[in-house]
Design a protein around this motif. Structure first.
Motif, PDB file in Angstrom:
ATOM      1  N   ARG A 396       0.727  -1.384   0.038  1.00 26.02           N
ATOM      2  CA  ARG A 396      -0.326  -0.018  -0.020  1.00 26.02           C
ATOM      3  C   ARG A 396       1.116   1.471   0.439  1.00 26.02           C
ATOM      4  O   ARG A 396       0.297   2.487  -0.864  1.00 26.02           O
ATOM      5  N   HIS A 414      -8.546  -4.057  -0.830  1.00 26.81           N
ATOM      6  CA  HIS A 414      -8.555  -2.393  -1.086  1.00 26.81           C
ATOM      7  C   HIS A 414      -7.077  -1.713  -1.403  1.00 26.81           C
ATOM      8  O   HIS A 414      -7.272  -1.139  -0.168  1.00 26.81           O
ATOM      9  N   ASP A 416      -5.881   1.333  -3.115  1.00 31.36           N
ATOM     10  CA  ASP A 416      -5.997   2.791  -4.476  1.00 31.36           C
ATOM     11  C   ASP A 416      -4.294   2.404  -5.335  1.00 31.36           C
ATOM     12  O   ASP A 416      -3.911   2.247  -4.698  1.00 31.36           O
ATOM     13  N   GLY A 417      -4.508   2.579  -6.732  1.00 34.50           N
ATOM     14  CA  GLY A 417      -3.247   2.976  -6.802  1.00 34.50           C
ATOM     15  C   GLY A 417      -3.050   1.861  -7.595  1.00 34.50           C
ATOM     16  O   GLY A 417      -2.031   2.414  -8.694  1.00 34.50           O
ATOM     17  N   THR A 440      -8.202  -3.118  -9.970  1.00 29.63           N
ATOM     18  CA  THR A 440      -7.681  -2.258 -10.601  1.00 29.63           C
ATOM     19  C   THR A 440      -8.558  -1.621 -10.532  1.00 29.63           C
ATOM     20  O   THR A 440      -9.883  -1.744 -11.042  1.00 29.63           O
ATOM     21  N   ARG A 442     -10.141   1.114 -10.072  1.00 27.62           N
ATOM     22  CA  ARG A 442     -11.692   1.596  -8.967  1.00 27.62           C
ATOM     23  C   ARG A 442     -11.656   3.140  -8.513  1.00 27.62           C
ATOM     24  O   ARG A 442     -10.517   4.112  -8.564  1.00 27.62           O
ATOM     25  N   ALA A 443     -12.570   3.090  -7.758  1.00 25.38           N
ATOM     26  CA  ALA A 443     -12.890   5.008  -8.106  1.00 25.38           C
ATOM     27  C   ALA A 443     -12.775   6.021  -8.995  1.00 25.38           C
ATOM     28  O   ALA A 443     -12.428   7.202  -8.962  1.00 25.38           O
TER      29      ALA A 443
END
Length: 489
Positions: A396, A414, A416-417, A440, A442-443
């Motif tokens: 992370r 989960h 990010d990135g 991948t 996501r958001a």
């Protein structure tokens, strides 16, 4: 002599005082969401078991040579002075929008709304909007939703509201949670507990998580240090505590079963049945069950464990997100590792998740990447929990470039990135493909999925294409991506 010694020692003993909530939450009257309870405010319980339960301090102080005595009720909590909080609901301005439900549209406490504001959630996701309308009124619910739809926040917001509106019983022991959340994997338990901690930070409610693979004594000391309001646990570790008499489930007001289909697949249902038998009858607790699929087995479980549940189904707009670009390389099994190594090094990818079907495959891939100079970690059931948490944090934070995982270990992660997801082997279950590539893109961010189809797993591609409703172009990797891996001296 014995009486004199007791008198001397009793003078020096400090009264047992638990950690008090930051903000007291005892309302004038109980919420209509609370289930039927006895006149003492306690769930019906086995009187023999209750007599054998002791607060943590009482267990430590009782002399070994004396016969067991009936447990004394723990002192009622002495709340600290509330922390001065200058935040007001007026600080959380969300304009009404057509087709959207605001958290303001539900009767949520200011403490909970403050936490939701901090997390930056102005509007509910579809499952939150549908579920909360029923669960905040105390109804049981069965929810069908994929990962990433906001179901965790849905059941946490409902659970927290129930605990805030219903005063805790005056006679209470340390190991008696008021809400119990069961999840199939360690990573998912940690994720839910972190989300619960974020949402309860202004409420004074205590959140604890129990998972296997971590120091049992440390988890026990935490349990003995304060009251447990919300307990998140994997079935096996929870049974360890329960069977040792450290955790008692007879005061559970809210029971949540997350990813029921995965618990069925992993063979946890016998353990879950054993746990549920320790909780109050289903008519005296609220039960929420969530699953990515509604198989006949899942629906049978729901029928056994819930009372007149409302069913909420949220179908994803797209089975596979449009933000994920999908590729398939036709490659011999002997060339898969070369392709993986060259893709990562030639493109200088920094945050990649690689999936394989078996734990031994995951271990071999991680060992080879590490040997060849690419920082990598493995995430499978064979890795001890403390190492898994450290590995996840390193990934992370960007200290580790590649995480190699099985489907079971990868569920609930989960991060990010993540720019690329690579299916080193295609999954036999098409649903797992959708779950994998969902790590991948996501958001709203874009991402890329690359699958290696070899002679041993190409048969899995047509069912995947049928599920996602589209063909995935299969191509031959260019020669430069199949160059031999350079030897490290």
């Amino acid at each position: 002599m014995l009486k004199a010694l007791k008198k001397i020692f009793s003078k020096g003993e400090e009264p047992a005082v638990s950690v008090a909530p930051t903000t007291p939450h005892t309302p004038a009257s109980a919420s209509p969401t609370s289930r039927a309870r006895s006149s003492t405010g306690k769930s019906p319980r086995n009187t023999t078991a209750a007599a054998n339960k002791k607060p943590a301090a009482a267990r430590e102080q009782a002399p070994a040579q004396e016969p067991a005595k009936p447990a004394k009720p723990r002192r009622e909590r002495i709340p600290r002075k509330p922390v001065v909080d200058t935040w007001k609901l007026e600080d959380f301005v969300v304009e009404p929008a057509e087709g959207k439900t605001r958290f303001h549209d539900f009767k949520l406490s200011p403490e909970l709304m403050h936490a939701i504001h901090d997390l930056g959630f102005p509007y509910c996701t579809p499952i939150q909007a549908k579920v909360l309308g029923f669960t905040l009124n105390g109804q049981d619910a069965i929810g069908k939703a994929q990962t990433g739809t906001g179901k965790t926040a849905a059941f946490l917001i409902s659970t927290i509201t129930q605990l805030l509106q219903t005063p805790p019983p005056k006679e209470r022991y340390m190991g008696e949670p008021r809400a119990l959340i069961i999840a199939p994997t360690r990573e998912l338990v940690v994720q839910i507990a972190n989300d619960a901690a974020d949402l309860t930070k202004y409420t004074g409610l205590n959140v604890m998580s129990f998972v296997g693979g971590m120091d049992f004594d440390k988890q026990l000391k935490l349990l003995e240090s304060r009251y447990c309001d919300i307990l998140v646990a994997t079935p096996g570790r929870l049974l360890d505590f329960n069977q040792r008499g450290e955790v008692h489930l007879d005061m559970v007001e809210v029971l949540v079963l997350d990813e029921a289909d995965r618990m069925l697949d992993m063979g946890f249902i016998p353990q879950v049945r054993q746990i549920i038998r320790q909780t109050p009858p289903k008519s005296e607790r609220q039960t929420l069950l969530f699953s990515a699929t509604f198989t006949e087995d899942v629906l049978n479980l729901a029928k056994q464990w819930t009372v007149d549940p409302v069913t909420v189904e949220i179908e994803p707009e797209q089975v596979a997100s449009d933000t994920v670009e999908q590729h398939v390389y036709a490659v011999a099994g002997s060339d898969k590792y070369k392709l993986l190594y060259n893709l990562i090094t030639q493109n200088d990818w920094s945050r990649v998740m690689v999936f394989a079907n078996r734990k031994d495959e995951v271990r071999r891939i991680e060992e080879r990447l590490t040997r060849d100079g690419i920082s990598a970690v493995q995430m499978s059931g064979d890795v001890p929990q403390h190492k898994r948490i450290r590995a996840l944090e390193g990934f992370r934070e960007g200290e580790i470039r590649v995480m190699v995982a099985t489907d079971v270990a990868g569920r609930g992660i989960h991060v990010d990135g993540i720019s690329h997801v690579i299916n080193f082997t295609l999954p036999e279950d098409p649903d797992d493909y959708v779950h994998r590539i969902g790590r991948t893109g996501r958001a709203g961010a874009s991402g890329t999925s690359i699958s290696f189809a070899g002679e041993d797993d190409a048969f899995a591609l047509p069912p995947i294409e049928e599920l996602i409703g589209r063909k995935i172009h299969c191509e031959t990797p260019p020669a430069e991506l199949l160059k031999p891996v350079p030897r490290k001296h």
